[in-house]
Enzyme design. Sequence first.
Site, PDB file in Angstrom:
ATOM      1  N   LEU A  74       0.830  -1.196   0.000  1.00 29.57           N
ATOM      2  CA  LEU A  74       0.000   0.000   0.000  1.00 29.57           C
ATOM      3  C   LEU A  74       0.863   1.244   0.000  1.00 29.57           C
ATOM      4  O   LEU A  74       1.817   1.344   0.789  1.00 29.57           O
ATOM      5  CB  LEU A  74      -0.909   0.008   1.237  1.00 29.57           C
ATOM      6  N   SER A  75       0.541   2.210  -0.844  1.00 27.18           N
ATOM      7  CA  SER A  75       1.146   3.544  -0.826  1.00 27.18           C
ATOM      8  C   SER A  75       2.664   3.450  -0.992  1.00 27.18           C
ATOM      9  O   SER A  75       3.135   2.952  -2.022  1.00 27.18           O
ATOM     10  CB  SER A  75       0.745   4.266   0.466  1.00 27.18           C
ATOM     11  N   ALA A  76       3.446   3.894   0.011  1.00 23.24           N
ATOM     12  CA  ALA A  76       4.899   3.729  -0.096  1.00 23.24           C
ATOM     13  C   ALA A  76       5.264   2.260  -0.207  1.00 23.24           C
ATOM     14  O   ALA A  76       6.219   1.895  -0.901  1.00 23.24           O
ATOM     15  CB  ALA A  76       5.593   4.355   1.121  1.00 23.24           C
TER      16      ALA A  76
ATOM     17  N   ILE B 200      -1.180  -1.116  -4.600  1.00 21.65           N
ATOM     18  CA  ILE B 200      -2.361  -0.425  -4.090  1.00 21.65           C
ATOM     19  C   ILE B 200      -1.985   1.021  -3.767  1.00 21.65           C
ATOM     20  O   ILE B 200      -1.124   1.276  -2.920  1.00 21.65           O
ATOM     21  CB  ILE B 200      -2.914  -1.115  -2.832  1.00 21.65           C
TER      22      ILE B 200
ATOM     23  N   ALA C 299       4.642   1.412  -3.788  1.00 25.40           N
ATOM     24  CA  ALA C 299       5.736   1.898  -4.629  1.00 25.40           C
ATOM     25  C   ALA C 299       6.962   1.008  -4.486  1.00 25.40           C
ATOM     26  O   ALA C 299       7.660   0.732  -5.474  1.00 25.40           O
ATOM     27  CB  ALA C 299       6.068   3.335  -4.269  1.00 25.40           C
TER      28      ALA C 299
END
Length: 374
Positions: free
Chosen positions: A142-144, A166, A147
């Site tokens: 998720l998020s970082a 995500i 990435a």
Amino acid sequence: MSDTIARLAAAASSSPWGPANGPSRLEDFTDFGTNPGALRAHVHVPAQLQPGASLVVVLHGCTQTAAGYDQASGWSDLADQQGFALLYPEQSRANNANGCFNWFEPADAARNRGEALSIRQMITSAVERLSLDPTRIFITGLSAGGAMAATMLAAYPEIFAGGAIIAGLPHGAANGMVQAFDRMRGHGLPTPARLQELLLAASDHRGPWPRIAVWHGSADRTVSADNATAIVAQWRSVHGLTDKPTAVDLVGQVPRRMWQGPDGRVLVEEYIVPGMAHGTPLKTSGTDAYGSSAPFMLDVGISSTLHIAAFWGLAEAAAERGAPAAAPARGEHVPARVEPRRLHGQRVAPDGARAPAGVGKVIEDALRAAGLMK
């Protein structure tokens, strides 16, 4: 950018570092290698785990912990039911004040370097010690964490059968903290051609490539949904897929676009959840419910955990997963899609080159004051 800093700073001050509810279901996992990224590791091993089982690697988002993300997402419950193992890398505040994986730092986000290498070492050790199938390794975040999952898929594509990103960003989108915040807002994202170059430059691998699922909220004001478009473009290219989806459908009330290979197998799929803000999509009651609501863990009536596992062949979702629709005719409008803005395709100068002198320092000072930068 100041708006993004303020939101993340508020999340950092309000979100507890620890399990969402009750004791953790994860066990510490140590002695997995040299650990150059100085990460922690945890595992969840179902009681009846069989030799040759699959491994799912899960990367939490900023302000979260491995235990908290596991409880809210429901991954360990699904792992118990379906018989696969879980590996949870975890960031430390010594590495990043906000608990984010450093996906934007070249020293941590490249093959055989920093945090990426630490995660690779964890995977190698977990597969060996738990007698797992090395051809059935998957990663999500998720998020970082999303990435960083994108970076792991790019840097080590030979070890992953599939991935799911995500509310994340494409591999190579940013170089440094200031640029990272720009890309999160959807500004200056690389062109599709440049995205493919970045992916191919991440390793010597030239295929086959992992299957990719992309999940994002249409109302995400922390990481623009333009990043979902960029991630799809990055992976479509290496799979040799066209820009138009080969099929579309609805999963519950969520539009799904699919890009199929020559054999009809879906290689890339994308969910844009209408009206959802920044976080992991959950379904916490009724059929196919997993997990519980928490900061950035959003009950929107669909379990991304279950559908991601189903995409990878690790579980089976209920009948709400619709059958693929017919491929759209050439030139036909593709329905059931909340479109983010298209990538503008313009190359921009590096942030330092186009920003007034001293602006970078002001931004860095603001990030430090918000507790988001060392």
